[in-house]
Design a protein around this motif. Sequence first.
Motif, PDB file in Angstrom:
ATOM      1  N   SER A 286       0.810  -1.222   0.000  1.00 27.29           N
ATOM      2  CA  SER A 286       0.000   0.000   0.000  1.00 27.29           C
ATOM      3  C   SER A 286       0.844   1.274   0.000  1.00 27.29           C
ATOM      4  N   GLU A 287       2.120   1.144   0.417  1.00 33.99           N
ATOM      5  CA  GLU A 287       2.995   2.320   0.467  1.00 33.99           C
ATOM      6  C   GLU A 287       3.600   2.651  -0.900  1.00 33.99           C
ATOM      7  N   ASN A 288       3.538   1.704  -1.827  1.00 34.03           N
ATOM      8  CA  ASN A 288       3.991   1.940  -3.199  1.00 34.03           C
ATOM      9  C   ASN A 288       5.435   2.457  -3.279  1.00 34.03           C
ATOM     10  N   TYR A 289       6.361   1.676  -2.765  1.00 34.75           N
ATOM     11  CA  TYR A 289       7.776   2.026  -2.892  1.00 34.75           C
ATOM     12  C   TYR A 289       8.228   1.793  -4.331  1.00 34.75           C
ATOM     13  N   SER A 290       8.871   2.777  -4.911  1.00 30.44           N
ATOM     14  CA  SER A 290       9.388   2.639  -6.275  1.00 30.44           C
ATOM     15  C   SER A 290      10.802   2.072  -6.231  1.00 30.44           C
ATOM     16  N   GLY A 291      11.331   1.726  -7.402  1.00 30.09           N
ATOM     17  CA  GLY A 291      12.710   1.254  -7.473  1.00 30.09           C
ATOM     18  C   GLY A 291      13.691   2.301  -6.973  1.00 30.09           C
ATOM     19  N   ALA A 292      13.418   3.576  -7.284  1.00 30.23           N
ATOM     20  CA  ALA A 292      14.290   4.667  -6.821  1.00 30.23           C
ATOM     21  C   ALA A 292      14.242   4.806  -5.302  1.00 30.23           C
ATOM     22  N   ASP A 293      13.048   4.611  -4.715  1.00 29.37           N
ATOM     23  CA  ASP A 293      12.921   4.660  -3.253  1.00 29.37           C
ATOM     24  C   ASP A 293      13.777   3.575  -2.607  1.00 29.37           C
ATOM     25  N   ILE A 294      13.720   2.372  -3.171  1.00 26.89           N
ATOM     26  CA  ILE A 294      14.475   1.244  -2.615  1.00 26.89           C
ATOM     27  C   ILE A 294      15.976   1.488  -2.732  1.00 26.89           C
ATOM     28  N   GLU A 295      16.400   2.040  -3.865  1.00 26.97           N
ATOM     29  CA  GLU A 295      17.815   2.369  -4.026  1.00 26.97           C
ATOM     30  C   GLU A 295      18.264   3.379  -2.983  1.00 26.97           C
TER      31      GLU A 295
ATOM     32  N   VAL B 284      14.075   1.993   6.618  1.00 33.74           N
ATOM     33  CA  VAL B 284      12.734   1.834   6.055  1.00 33.74           C
ATOM     34  C   VAL B 284      11.695   2.515   6.939  1.00 33.74           C
ATOM     35  N   ASP B 285      11.824   2.334   8.252  1.00 30.46           N
ATOM     36  CA  ASP B 285      10.874   2.930   9.204  1.00 30.46           C
ATOM     37  C   ASP B 285      10.872   4.455   9.138  1.00 30.46           C
ATOM     38  N   LYS B 286      11.992   5.022   8.754  1.00 35.35           N
ATOM     39  CA  LYS B 286      12.125   6.483   8.735  1.00 35.35           C
ATOM     40  C   LYS B 286      11.986   7.085   7.331  1.00 35.35           C
ATOM     41  N   THR B 287      11.632   6.238   6.352  1.00 38.00           N
ATOM     42  CA  THR B 287      11.562   6.702   4.966  1.00 38.00           C
ATOM     43  C   THR B 287      10.147   6.538   4.408  1.00 38.00           C
ATOM     44  N   ASN B 288       9.564   7.631   3.960  1.00 39.02           N
ATOM     45  CA  ASN B 288       8.286   7.570   3.244  1.00 39.02           C
ATOM     46  C   ASN B 288       8.559   7.403   1.757  1.00 39.02           C
ATOM     47  N   SER B 289       7.717   6.630   1.084  1.00 38.26           N
ATOM     48  CA  SER B 289       7.885   6.466  -0.350  1.00 38.26           C
ATOM     49  C   SER B 289       7.541   7.772  -1.063  1.00 38.26           C
ATOM     50  N   SER B 290       8.119   7.965  -2.247  1.00 40.57           N
ATOM     51  CA  SER B 290       7.854   9.183  -3.009  1.00 40.57           C
ATOM     52  C   SER B 290       6.410   9.246  -3.493  1.00 40.57           C
ATOM     53  N   TYR B 291       5.689   8.121  -3.401  1.00 42.45           N
ATOM     54  CA  TYR B 291       4.272   8.090  -3.769  1.00 42.45           C
ATOM     55  C   TYR B 291       3.465   9.107  -2.965  1.00 42.45           C
ATOM     56  N   HIS B 292       3.842   9.280  -1.701  1.00 40.02           N
ATOM     57  CA  HIS B 292       3.078  10.175  -0.821  1.00 40.02           C
ATOM     58  C   HIS B 292       3.095  11.614  -1.303  1.00 40.02           C
ATOM     59  N   SER B 293       4.198  12.057  -1.856  1.00 40.92           N
ATOM     60  CA  SER B 293       4.307  13.452  -2.282  1.00 40.92           C
ATOM     61  C   SER B 293       3.584  13.729  -3.595  1.00 40.92           C
ATOM     62  N   GLN B 294       3.204  12.662  -4.324  1.00 42.01           N
ATOM     63  CA  GLN B 294       2.530  12.824  -5.618  1.00 42.01           C
ATOM     64  C   GLN B 294       1.284  11.944  -5.718  1.00 42.01           C
ATOM     65  N   LYS B 295       0.659  11.685  -4.574  1.00 39.04           N
ATOM     66  CA  LYS B 295      -0.424  10.702  -4.504  1.00 39.04           C
ATOM     67  C   LYS B 295      -1.559  11.010  -5.482  1.00 39.04           C
ATOM     68  N   ASP B 296      -2.063  12.242  -5.477  1.00 39.51           N
ATOM     69  CA  ASP B 296      -3.211  12.588  -6.331  1.00 39.51           C
ATOM     70  C   ASP B 296      -2.875  12.415  -7.809  1.00 39.51           C
ATOM     71  N   LYS B 297      -1.685  12.899  -8.187  1.00 37.82           N
ATOM     72  CA  LYS B 297      -1.264  12.813  -9.585  1.00 37.82           C
ATOM     73  C   LYS B 297      -1.096  11.368 -10.021  1.00 37.82           C
ATOM     74  N   LEU B 298      -0.460  10.559  -9.182  1.00 34.31           N
ATOM     75  CA  LEU B 298      -0.208   9.160  -9.537  1.00 34.31           C
ATOM     76  C   LEU B 298      -1.499   8.350  -9.544  1.00 34.31           C
ATOM     77  N   ASP B 299      -2.399   8.633  -8.610  1.00 32.92           N
ATOM     78  CA  ASP B 299      -3.679   7.921  -8.586  1.00 32.92           C
ATOM     79  C   ASP B 299      -4.480   8.205  -9.857  1.00 32.92           C
ATOM     80  N   ALA B 300      -4.446   9.473 -10.317  1.00 33.12           N
ATOM     81  CA  ALA B 300      -5.153   9.838 -11.556  1.00 33.12           C
ATOM     82  C   ALA B 300      -4.547   9.114 -12.755  1.00 33.12           C
ATOM     83  N   MET B 301      -3.204   9.000 -12.768  1.00 31.18           N
ATOM     84  CA  MET B 301      -2.528   8.318 -13.862  1.00 31.18           C
ATOM     85  C   MET B 301      -2.856   6.820 -13.857  1.00 31.18           C
TER      86      MET B 301
END
Length: 233
Positions: free
Chosen positions: A156-165, A203-220
């Motif tokens: 549900s947190e939608n971690y991207s490859g860049a987030d994992i790196e 991981v506990d201290k890192t939010n995925s980049s999905y959170h900062s673009q949630k509305d845009k990504l959900d629309a896409m």
Amino acid sequence: MAKSIAQKLKLPLISLDMGEIMGSYVGESEHNMINALMAADNMSPCVLWVDEIEKAFSGIGEEGGGGSSMTRMFGIFLTWMQEKKACIYVVATANNIDKLPPEFLRRGRFDEIFQGGFPNAHEREQILELHVKRRNHGKVPESVNLKLVAEMMPDSENYSGADIESIVKEAMKRVFVANMTEFGIARKERWNQLSTSVLRDVVDKTNSSYHSQKDKLDAMLKKLKMLDARSAS
């Protein structure tokens, strides 16, 4: 993905750079486009890759020379895709599919739309392995359980490859600083390795980049679902 396709097909990969094609004189851009497509025809069989295609044709429909020139280039490209005889596998990548002209989405131009979505737990484990090995002499330390770390990142947190790196880079940085503080470079043979606990803390201290673009990504994602886009997984 384009590089992987070329590798699987064992064909040369050609990158069509729209920035290089654009010219400053009237008709120059169109002439360059025709020459570029002829070059691809002459190199077939091959894979032709157009990166960020929605930006390449962003001037379509605008008033003035730049927009009209881009519209003509767009027409040349569409006609070539429709009528080409050479064996060329065309791959286009886009960050924002909403900006793509509807002509691109018609069957016969691009036959399939694939969605490079967020990785699942198994894919996150593979991405973690890749980045850990890249920064640890091609090995995963015995103190790291990659499967456990991958499962710490909920789907549900939608971690991207860049987030994992970035998580791996931050964890490696912490281990390096801790080793330098405790042992110093002179006693490097006693350094501690990367561990599951360090990765867990990052991981506990890192939010995925999905959170900062949630509305845009959900629309896409909604638009991709409407277009029946297939998952690339």
